[in-house]
Design a protein around this motif. Structure first.
Motif, PDB file in Angstrom:
ATOM      1  N   ALA A 278       1.022  -1.285   0.222  1.00 26.69           N
ATOM      2  CA  ALA A 278       0.053   0.149   0.070  1.00 26.69           C
ATOM      3  C   ALA A 278       0.922   1.235  -0.036  1.00 26.69           C
ATOM      4  N   ILE A 279       1.899   1.163   0.686  1.00 26.17           N
ATOM      5  CA  ILE A 279       2.984   2.325   0.587  1.00 26.17           C
ATOM      6  C   ILE A 279       3.796   2.321  -0.615  1.00 26.17           C
ATOM      7  N   GLY A 280       4.420   1.342  -0.970  1.00 29.09           N
ATOM      8  CA  GLY A 280       5.238   1.233  -2.101  1.00 29.09           C
ATOM      9  C   GLY A 280       4.650   1.406  -3.348  1.00 29.09           C
ATOM     10  N   ALA A 281       3.224   0.796  -3.744  1.00 32.84           N
ATOM     11  CA  ALA A 281       3.089   0.929  -5.176  1.00 32.84           C
ATOM     12  C   ALA A 281       2.671   2.272  -5.539  1.00 32.84           C
ATOM     13  N   PRO A 282       1.763   3.246  -4.524  1.00 28.80           N
ATOM     14  CA  PRO A 282       1.788   4.742  -4.971  1.00 28.80           C
ATOM     15  C   PRO A 282       2.666   5.340  -5.322  1.00 28.80           C
ATOM     16  N   PHE A 283       4.073   5.097  -4.300  1.00 36.08           N
ATOM     17  CA  PHE A 283       5.261   5.698  -4.348  1.00 36.08           C
ATOM     18  C   PHE A 283       5.978   5.424  -5.660  1.00 36.08           C
ATOM     19  N   PHE A 284       5.757   4.119  -6.214  1.00 42.42           N
ATOM     20  CA  PHE A 284       6.580   3.666  -7.332  1.00 42.42           C
ATOM     21  C   PHE A 284       5.722   4.387  -8.676  1.00 42.42           C
ATOM     22  N   LEU A 285       4.356   4.396  -8.577  1.00 43.88           N
ATOM     23  CA  LEU A 285       3.468   5.142  -9.529  1.00 43.88           C
ATOM     24  C   LEU A 285       4.101   6.599  -9.796  1.00 43.88           C
ATOM     25  N   TRP A 286       4.349   7.159  -8.661  1.00 44.33           N
ATOM     26  CA  TRP A 286       4.878   8.771  -8.378  1.00 44.33           C
ATOM     27  C   TRP A 286       6.103   8.530  -9.153  1.00 44.33           C
ATOM     28  N   LEU A 287       6.985   7.739  -8.771  1.00 43.58           N
ATOM     29  CA  LEU A 287       8.251   7.904  -9.411  1.00 43.58           C
ATOM     30  C   LEU A 287       8.230   7.816 -10.921  1.00 43.58           C
ATOM     31  N   ILE A 288       7.067   6.827 -11.643  1.00 46.49           N
ATOM     32  CA  ILE A 288       7.203   6.566 -12.912  1.00 46.49           C
ATOM     33  C   ILE A 288       6.766   8.121 -13.582  1.00 46.49           C
ATOM     34  N   ALA A 289       5.660   8.680 -12.931  1.00 43.65           N
ATOM     35  CA  ALA A 289       5.134   9.894 -13.382  1.00 43.65           C
ATOM     36  C   ALA A 289       6.238  11.090 -13.231  1.00 43.65           C
ATOM     37  N   ARG A 290       7.193  10.868 -12.190  1.00 40.64           N
ATOM     38  CA  ARG A 290       8.160  12.004 -12.254  1.00 40.64           C
ATOM     39  C   ARG A 290       9.094  11.835 -13.432  1.00 40.64           C
ATOM     40  N   ALA A 291       9.375  10.768 -13.710  1.00 42.15           N
ATOM     41  CA  ALA A 291      10.317  10.302 -14.580  1.00 42.15           C
ATOM     42  C   ALA A 291       9.814  10.802 -16.123  1.00 42.15           C
TER      43      ALA A 291
END
Length: 332
Positions: free
Chosen positions: A316-329
């Motif tokens: 629950a913590i990691g999946a949204p953060f990883f999506l944010w990383l993808i969007a940021r890149a």
């Protein structure tokens, strides 16, 4: 350099704070004043603190740190931000070993003194067999190349998935519940008898991985360039893969399958302090430990007296953060 040292010190302080808060917080709150009283309440709190909560919190910190350190090392070795301990199949192999013991262990005549170690030993055996297979196969047929290791990891994960599915089909209702809960990760069975051997393995693997900091930095230039500056590339590959497997396998053995920590934490470390492995590895250790301790605290307090699988919290913590990383890149 000074800034990175300050960040590492702050992360270490954050881990210590998380450890202390997790030790005194839970279904049975622990008060320092009561803890040292010569009373029934004080004796009860001392028992909870020493025999139930301490091994659990220590295990959570070590598992989080080991998964994050293994993930950071593998990402540096493969020069691939998507690498994590699961990519080489070790987590799946350890899971298959433990699940086989959950389903078939009832038919074995296991001595009482060995029962606390049976599940961890089965998981370590599964992870060890996968590691040995990958090492021997890659050495014999693929010259231990990065591509060969990644492809072998995909194949091993697929085969382990078949085995896990078969054991799920064969299990009864009680075994299926235990199996499902274990597959989502939990520190609920932590005892000092089980924790100390796993901690020793994780610490030993961590010492070897920390020794690869400069080699991993030089590998970012490419294997040929790293050889020119004196890096024994084959040795670094073997040592990093084997020790990452030990670190991840020992964690899976005692806590079950916990996702996203080895993938996300190294990214976060690079965001706050840069990509040099002299910073990323220690920062990942502190961040991973603090994250796992906090995730376990949430898992055991949010639905008291029940307990959530800690893997749900990390996902629950990691999946949204990883999506944010993808969007940021994304390209701008």
């Amino acid at each position: 350099m000074v800034r990175r040292i300050r960040i590492i010190v702050l992360l270490g302080a954050a881990l210590i704070a998380a450890l202390w808060y997790a030790l005194v917080t839970g279904a049975v709150p622990i008060s320092l004043a009561t803890l040292f009283e010569d009373s029934d309440a004080g004796a009860f709190q001392r028992m909870v603190f020493a025999e139930i909560r301490s091994p659990r919190v220590v295990l959570a910190a070590f598992v989080g740190s080991s998964l994050a350190l293994a993930g950071a090392s593998l990402q540096g070795l493969f020069r691939n931000p998507l690498a994590d301990p699961g990519v080489i199949g070790v987590s799946s192999g350890a899971a298959l070993g433990a699940i086989a013991m959950i389903v078939l262990g009832g038919a074995l005549d296991i001595p009482n003194w060995l029962e606390p170690y049976v599940l961890p030993l089965a998981a370590v055996a599964g992870g060890g067999l996968v590691t040995a297979f990958i090492y021997l196969f890659a050495r014999r047929f693929g010259q231990f190349s990065i591509v060969t290791i990644l492809l072998l990891g995909i194949a091993v994960n697929a085969l382990a998935g078949v085995g896990i599915g078969a054991f799920q089909y064969l299990s009864d209702d009680a075994q299926l519940r235990t199996l499902t809960f274990w597959m989502m990760g939990s520190f609920g069975r932590a005892t000092w008898l089980a924790v100390l051997p796993a901690v020793a393995l994780m610490a030993l693997a961590g010492i070897f991985l920390f020794g690869q900091q400069r080699a991993l930095d030089r590998l970012q230039l490419g294997e040929a360039e790293a050889r020119h500056v004196g890096v024994d590339v084959k040795r670094v590959k073997r040592l990093t893969v084997m020790m990452s497997a030990v670190a991840a396998g020992a964690g899976v053995a005692v806590a079950g399958v916990i996702g996203f920590v080895g993938l996300v934490v190294p990214h976060l470390a690079r965001l706050i302090g840069g990509a040099a492995h002299g910073f990323v590895l220690p920062a990942s250790v502190f961040l991973g430990g603090a994250l796992m301790v906090c995730a376990d605290l949430v898992a055991r307090t949010v639905v008291v007296p029940a307990e959530l699988p800690v893997g749900l919290v990390t996902s629950a913590i990691g999946a949204p953060f990883f999506l944010w990383l993808i969007a940021r890149a994304r390209p701008r």
